[in-house]
Design a protein around this motif. Structure first.
Motif, PDB file in Angstrom:
ATOM      1  N   PRO A 137       0.812  -1.215   0.000  1.00 46.31           N
ATOM      2  CA  PRO A 137       0.000   0.000   0.000  1.00 46.31           C
ATOM      3  C   PRO A 137       0.849   1.270   0.000  1.00 46.31           C
ATOM      4  O   PRO A 137       2.021   1.253   0.382  1.00 46.31           O
ATOM      5  N   GLU A 138       0.249   2.364  -0.424  1.00 48.15           N
ATOM      6  CA  GLU A 138       0.890   3.676  -0.336  1.00 48.15           C
ATOM      7  C   GLU A 138      -0.110   4.665   0.251  1.00 48.15           C
ATOM      8  O   GLU A 138      -1.322   4.449   0.190  1.00 48.15           O
ATOM      9  N   PHE A 139       0.421   5.748   0.808  1.00 48.49           N
ATOM     10  CA  PHE A 139      -0.456   6.793   1.348  1.00 48.49           C
ATOM     11  C   PHE A 139      -0.755   7.788   0.241  1.00 48.49           C
ATOM     12  O   PHE A 139       0.156   8.350  -0.370  1.00 48.49           O
ATOM     13  N   GLU A 140      -2.037   8.010  -0.028  1.00 46.22           N
ATOM     14  CA  GLU A 140      -2.455   8.949  -1.058  1.00 46.22           C
ATOM     15  C   GLU A 140      -2.794  10.285  -0.396  1.00 46.22           C
ATOM     16  O   GLU A 140      -3.816  10.428   0.261  1.00 46.22           O
ATOM     17  N   HIS A 141      -1.900  11.262  -0.566  1.00 46.76           N
ATOM     18  CA  HIS A 141      -2.073  12.535   0.137  1.00 46.76           C
ATOM     19  C   HIS A 141      -3.317  13.290  -0.329  1.00 46.76           C
ATOM     20  O   HIS A 141      -3.960  13.987   0.462  1.00 46.76           O
ATOM     21  N   SER A 142      -3.660  13.165  -1.592  1.00 53.04           N
ATOM     22  CA  SER A 142      -4.847  13.878  -2.078  1.00 53.04           C
ATOM     23  C   SER A 142      -6.119  13.344  -1.435  1.00 53.04           C
ATOM     24  O   SER A 142      -7.079  14.087  -1.212  1.00 53.04           O
ATOM     25  N   ALA A 143      -6.118  12.048  -1.106  1.00 50.93           N
ATOM     26  CA  ALA A 143      -7.276  11.443  -0.447  1.00 50.93           C
ATOM     27  C   ALA A 143      -7.155  11.475   1.064  1.00 50.93           C
ATOM     28  O   ALA A 143      -8.151  11.345   1.785  1.00 50.93           O
ATOM     29  N   GLY A 144      -5.927  11.632   1.566  1.00 54.24           N
ATOM     30  CA  GLY A 144      -5.708  11.645   3.009  1.00 54.24           C
ATOM     31  C   GLY A 144      -5.822  10.283   3.647  1.00 54.24           C
ATOM     32  O   GLY A 144      -6.067  10.168   4.851  1.00 54.24           O
TER      33      GLY A 144
END
Length: 228
Positions: free
Chosen positions: A120-127
């Motif tokens: 997984p990765e953290f999606e900053h636009s989605a938070g």
């Protein structure tokens, strides 16, 4: 007195040697550092250097940020507002999930046609984290995972035995915090005072936790100046 870790003079070459010493197995390396230390930048640079020498796809750099607990999970905690304000603290990650994924990376067969392992990765636009954002193919025999708490041993964290070696990116606390102030200004449009307040209320607390794990590292990686 606990012996202090020593500096690794050429970390890219050390990674090459680790991979070559285990030709039929996957090697997993951890890279720990303070928030603002430049872990992801250094990890990418190391992957590029190794792949330039051994061939594209030999090494992949991953982050632990995809194991952030989602906003929905934080909202179920006894004090949701405090949990969100302290997002990034050790207890706001799925440490057990990260440990399980590391085990899957190590156990996965490296033969052609074997299934890839999702990450997984953290999606900053989605938070929020996004599952299966990256796939680690069997051809990738060296994986470097960068993150804050890979050497932490509280709040459900214990990744002992899951890395072949774990290094610490040695950046002074004041340098890392200054970078965070600049990052918050750029990302959120904060004033200097607002950015410094955010750092003091969350990032610095996390940085102090990370610093306490430094002595557990197998080696130190020298910091380098980063682009603003």
């Amino acid at each position: 007195m606990t012996p202090q870790p020593s500096f690794i003079s050429d970390p890219a070459q050390r990674l090459v040697e680790l991979l070559q010493a285990r030709p039929t197995q996957r090697t997993i390396v951890g890279l720990v550092g303070l928030p603002g230390s430049g872990k992801s930048t250094i990890a990418t640079q190391l992957a590029n250097a190794v792949n330039a020498q051994l061939g594209a796809g030999s090494m992949l750099a991953l982050g632990m940020d995809g194991f952030h607990l989602s906003r929905a999970v934080l909202a179920q905690m006894p004090d949701p507002a405090a949990a969100l304000a302290r997002r990034g603290a050790p207890w706001t990650f799925d440490a057990a999930g990260l440990a399980q994924r590391l085990r899957e990376l190590r156990a996965a067969p490296l033969t052609a046609g074997a299934p890839a392992v999702p990450w997984p990765e953290f999606e900053h636009s989605a938070g929020d984290p996004v599952e299966n954002a990256v796939w680690v193919p069997p051809s990738t025999r060296l994986v470097l995972v960068e993150g804050l708490y890979l050497l932490h041993r509280e709040h459900g964290w214990n990744l002992d035995g899951l890395f072949d070696t774990c290094w610490y990116l040695d950046v002074p606390m004041d340098v890392a915090l200054q970078r965070l102030v600049a990052r918050h200004q750029a990302a959120w449009g904060f004033s200097v005072a607002q950015a410094e307040a955010r750092v003091a209320l969350n990032d610095q607390l996390n940085a102090e936790t990370v610093l306490h794990s430094r002595e557990r590292a197998d080696g130190l990686v020298q910091s380098v100046p980063l682009q603003a």
